[in-house]
Design a protein around this motif. Sequence first.
Motif, short mmCIF file in Angstrom:
data_model
loop_
_atom_site.label_atom_id
_atom_site.label_comp_id
_atom_site.label_asym_id
_atom_site.label_seq_id
_atom_site.Cartn_x
_atom_site.Cartn_y
_atom_site.Cartn_z
N MET A 148 0.73 -1.19 0.03
CA MET A 148 -0.07 0.13 -0.09
C MET A 148 0.91 1.16 0.11
O MET A 148 1.98 1.34 0.69
CB MET A 148 -0.91 -0.05 1.33
CG MET A 148 -1.89 -1.16 1.41
SD MET A 148 -2.97 -1.34 -0.04
CE MET A 148 -3.83 0.32 0.19
N LYS A 149 0.56 2.37 -0.67
CA LYS A 149 0.97 3.45 -0.71
C LYS A 149 0.14 4.55 -0.30
O LYS A 149 -0.91 4.67 -0.46
CB LYS A 149 1.52 3.89 -1.95
CG LYS A 149 2.50 2.95 -2.74
CD LYS A 149 2.91 3.32 -4.00
CE LYS A 149 3.69 2.13 -4.58
NZ LYS A 149 3.97 2.29 -5.98
N ASN A 188 3.98 -3.07 2.75
CA ASN A 188 3.07 -4.34 2.60
C ASN A 188 2.46 -4.66 3.74
O ASN A 188 1.75 -5.98 3.90
CB ASN A 188 3.79 -5.44 1.92
CG ASN A 188 4.49 -5.09 0.54
OD1 ASN A 188 3.81 -4.68 0.00
ND2 ASN A 188 5.59 -5.38 0.07
N HIS A 207 -6.21 2.14 6.54
CA HIS A 207 -5.12 1.38 6.64
C HIS A 207 -4.10 2.10 7.38
O HIS A 207 -3.89 3.37 7.07
CB HIS A 207 -4.59 1.45 5.13
CG HIS A 207 -5.00 0.25 4.18
ND1 HIS A 207 -4.45 -0.86 3.88
CD2 HIS A 207 -6.17 0.60 3.17
CE1 HIS A 207 -5.24 -1.57 3.30
NE2 HIS A 207 -6.29 -0.80 2.71
N SER A 232 -3.55 3.60 -1.75
CA SER A 232 -4.08 2.80 -2.46
C SER A 232 -2.89 1.76 -2.83
O SER A 232 -1.94 1.86 -2.37
CB SER A 232 -4.35 3.39 -4.18
OG SER A 232 -3.31 3.97 -4.41
N GLU A 233 -2.99 0.62 -3.47
CA GLU A 233 -2.20 -0.29 -3.67
C GLU A 233 -1.17 0.23 -4.99
O GLU A 233 -1.47 0.93 -5.84
CB GLU A 233 -2.57 -1.57 -4.29
CG GLU A 233 -3.47 -2.28 -3.29
CD GLU A 233 -4.03 -3.64 -3.57
OE1 GLU A 233 -3.46 -4.35 -4.18
OE2 GLU A 233 -5.25 -3.86 -3.56
N THR A 241 0.25 -3.20 6.31
CA THR A 241 -0.66 -2.17 6.77
C THR A 241 -1.75 -3.08 7.61
O THR A 241 -1.90 -4.39 7.19
CB THR A 241 -1.34 -1.32 5.82
OG1 THR A 241 -2.27 -2.08 4.94
CG2 THR A 241 -0.09 -0.48 5.06
N GLU A 269 4.90 3.83 2.58
CA GLU A 269 4.74 2.70 1.52
C GLU A 269 5.08 1.25 2.34
O GLU A 269 5.99 1.42 3.22
CB GLU A 269 5.57 2.65 0.41
CG GLU A 269 5.53 1.63 -0.74
CD GLU A 269 6.25 1.97 -2.01
OE1 GLU A 269 5.83 1.29 -2.75
OE2 GLU A 269 7.13 2.89 -1.99
#
Length: 93
Positions: free
Chosen positions: A1-2, A14, A23, A92-93, A16, A12
């Motif tokens: 996720m960013k 992975n 998130h 978002s991803e 979260t 950033e």
Amino acid sequence: MKAIWNDTIIAESNETKIVENNHYFPKDSIKAEYFEPSDHRTRCPWKGEASYYTIDVDGKQNENAAWYYPQASHAAKPIENYVAFWKEVKVSE
């Protein structure tokens, strides 16, 4: 996720954690140069007292746009010190 604000990736990860559709990013995944501690505080009935950051990217500030729980309640311990966003920060991803 960013997490993106002002066309810049400010966090950033992975790893979260999702709570109430937010998130939460591990604290070590945020880019500290964009975060300024804020004096703003709020209280959640089940998570505890939230502390905030103002985000500053290229001289543009987004006041109190990130929050975290430095001493989360027992029920919220999994997100203690994890950082979440709002106020036009896109996650978002």
